[in-house]
Design an enzyme around this catalytic site. Structure first.
Site, mmCIF file in Angstrom:
data_model
loop_
_atom_site.group_PDB
_atom_site.id
_atom_site.type_symbol
_atom_site.label_atom_id
_atom_site.label_comp_id
_atom_site.label_asym_id
_atom_site.label_seq_id
_atom_site.Cartn_x
_atom_site.Cartn_y
_atom_site.Cartn_z
ATOM 1 C CE LYS A 122 2.786 6.652 10.705
ATOM 2 N NZ LYS A 122 3.829 6.178 9.825
ATOM 3 C CE LYS A 206 -1.836 2.333 8.852
ATOM 4 N NZ LYS A 206 -0.909 2.350 7.783
ATOM 5 C CE LYS A 209 6.356 -1.141 7.542
ATOM 6 N NZ LYS A 209 6.339 0.258 7.126
HETATM 7 N N1 AQP Z 1 -3.257 -2.074 7.137
HETATM 8 C C1 AQP Z 1 -2.982 -1.810 5.857
HETATM 9 N N2 AQP Z 1 -3.811 -2.236 4.875
HETATM 10 C C2 AQP Z 1 -3.530 -1.995 3.560
HETATM 11 N N3 AQP Z 1 -2.418 -1.345 3.149
HETATM 12 C C3 AQP Z 1 -1.561 -0.902 4.097
HETATM 13 N N4 AQP Z 1 -0.393 -0.245 4.025
HETATM 14 C C4 AQP Z 1 0.081 -0.045 5.290
HETATM 15 N N5 AQP Z 1 -0.753 -0.564 6.185
HETATM 16 C C5 AQP Z 1 -1.795 -1.110 5.487
HETATM 17 C C6 AQP Z 1 0.244 0.161 2.777
HETATM 18 O O1 AQP Z 1 1.563 -0.379 2.756
HETATM 19 C C7 AQP Z 1 2.395 0.514 2.015
HETATM 20 C C8 AQP Z 1 3.681 0.752 2.749
HETATM 21 O O2 AQP Z 1 3.423 1.448 3.937
HETATM 22 P P1 AQP Z 1 4.589 2.140 4.724
HETATM 23 O O3 AQP Z 1 5.383 1.144 5.439
HETATM 24 O O4 AQP Z 1 5.386 2.984 3.836
HETATM 25 O O5 AQP Z 1 3.866 3.094 5.732
HETATM 26 P P2 AQP Z 1 2.570 2.959 6.575
HETATM 27 O O6 AQP Z 1 1.363 3.148 5.740
HETATM 28 O O7 AQP Z 1 2.743 3.943 7.668
HETATM 29 O O8 AQP Z 1 2.616 1.460 7.087
HETATM 30 P P3 AQP Z 1 2.451 0.927 8.539
HETATM 31 O O9 AQP Z 1 2.575 -0.529 8.537
HETATM 32 O O10 AQP Z 1 1.230 1.481 9.177
HETATM 33 O O11 AQP Z 1 3.726 1.487 9.256
HETATM 34 P P4 AQP Z 1 3.857 2.395 10.511
HETATM 35 O O12 AQP Z 1 3.256 1.626 11.623
HETATM 36 O O13 AQP Z 1 5.345 2.579 10.622
HETATM 37 O O14 AQP Z 1 3.124 3.655 10.220
HETATM 38 C C9 AQP Z 1 1.591 1.779 1.763
HETATM 39 O O15 AQP Z 1 1.106 1.759 0.430
HETATM 40 C C10 AQP Z 1 0.450 1.672 2.716
HETATM 41 O O16 AQP Z 1 -0.723 2.295 2.227
#
Ligand code: AQP
Length: 344
Positions: A122, A206, A209
């Site tokens: 990040k 992966k 968002k």
């Molecule tokens: N691609 C994914 N596959 C499976 N699980 C996922 N999670 C996120 N992406 C995937 C799971 O969703 C939960 C919430 O995640 P979060 O929003 O708290 O943070 P994150 O993991 O950082 O999610 P994003 O979508 O990737 O957000 P950004 O882009 O802001 O970093 C967690 O349990 C995560 O494992």
């Protein structure tokens, strides 16, 4: 930093997980996390929070943050979390998360945090410009979990390393303050076909968002046409689907679409191949689009209905905060005493 010694924690089992209000939830969040919350709420006391403290590790518009918290709450409810069964709350309603995080900042070692790959991903090339909060994020996550003495943490696979850190912090706290078993060593629940949903544009990264391309993900709020378009445009290869799973090795995009289909249909990837072996993506994609629309369409519609009544969402979050506080306040009071604070 390993903690494989047995831990004599004897308290109740609890589930805890959180989701950041940093944008639209997508299929990865849904399959990797939300569907597990819904299942687990009937198995153990379950605490699910919207992580607005975590969200500000990267800039969030203050005028929008509250609305984003309500949107994630609506997604929880639309997916099937029952606020009478699960405790649903906003992290910022319970200041003890931040207080315990400070204590853990003093327990965790810099070397432990230096190994966290999510920070490296990040922060990118300019890590000196990242917020201190982004660096310390996994310590706050440990506080989120241990404040409720949670024993089970349903998350996507990307969070596994952070969960190991939580176990290390719990183990070191228990050891340093000579309180064996005070904190549990929580188990990550990452299993399942949706544990790591990949981008629709690149099967090696992966679904996220923060990916600049909206075509990389299916959002919970996408309408049927948008979902169909995104599936149609998903990157694939020219080969038909094989009979054996092993033959998907080296075909990450094909592997991802098969895994998504399997997770949405409640099948194994092998069963999906049993159904579609020999067919190309021209035939497979419309079936996948129909399936995704049938599962996600009603969730999006229910979210829109719930968001029309923000006062009701706030009422649910207020009620959840009260129930969360009933666990968090006594845990933090005990920690203050254990650490020896004047105000303990
Ligand atoms: N691609 C994914 N596959 C499976 N699980 C996922 N999670 C996120 N992406 C995937 C799971 O969703 C939960 C919430 O995640 P979060 O929003 O708290 O943070 P994150 O993991 O950082 O999610 P994003 O979508 O990737 O957000 P950004 O882009 O802001 O970093 C967690 O349990 C995560 O494992």
């Amino acid at each position: 930093m390993t903690d494989q010694a047995p831990n004599p924690y004897a308290g109740p089992q609890r589930v805890l997980s959180g989701v950041q209000p940093t944008g639209d939830l997508h299929l990865g969040n849904y399959l990797g996390a939300l569907v597990k919350f819904v299942r687990l709420q009937h198995e153990m006391p379950t605490f699910i929070f919207v992580a607005d403290l975590h969200a500000i590790t990267e800039w969030q518009d203050p005028a929008k943050l509250k609305g984003q918290v309500r949107e994630i709450t609506a997604a929880f409810l639309a997916t099937g979390l029952d606020p009478k069964v699960a405790t649903i709350f906003a992290q910022s309603a319970i200041p003890e998360h931040a207080e315990l995080a400070w204590v853990f900042d003093c327990v965790a070692r810099v070397g432990w945090l230096d190994r966290m790959t999510q920070f490296k991903d990040k922060a990118g090339k300019h890590k000196e410009r990242a917020s201190v909060g982004l660096y310390a994020y996994p310590v706050l996550q440990a506080a989120d979990i241990l404040l409720y003495k949670a024993t089970h943490v349903p998350v996507g696979e990307d969070q596994k390393q952070h969960l190991e850190l939580t176990r290390d912090i719990a183990g070191k706290f228990n050891h340093d303050f000579e309180r064996p078993g005070f904190f549990p060593l929580p188990e990550p629940l990452t299993q399942g076909p949706g544990a790591r949903v990949m981008s629709l544009r690149d099967g090696q990264v992966k679904m996220s968002k923060s990916d600049p391309s909206d075509y990389s993900r299916i959002n919970l709020t996408d309408d049927a046409d948008t979902i169909a378009q995104k599936v149609k445009k998903a990157r694939t290869d020219a080969e038909p689907l094989p009979e054996q799973l092993e033959a998907l090795e080296g075909r990450p995009e094909a592997q991802n679409l098969v895994a998504i289909y399997a997770a949405l249909a409640g099948l194994s990837p092998a069963q999906v191949l049993g159904e579609f072996a020999g067919q190309g993506f021209g035939a497979f994609k419309p079936k996948l689009a129909d399936l995704a629309v049938s599962v996600m369409g009603p969730i999006g519609a229910e979210m829109r209905r719930l968001l029309a009544d923000p006062a009701e969402i706030d009422r649910i979050l207020g009620d959840g905060a009260e129930r969360a506080r009933a666990i968090a306040t006594p845990t933090m009071a005990e920690v203050r005493k254990i650490v020896g604070f004047w105000a303990g």
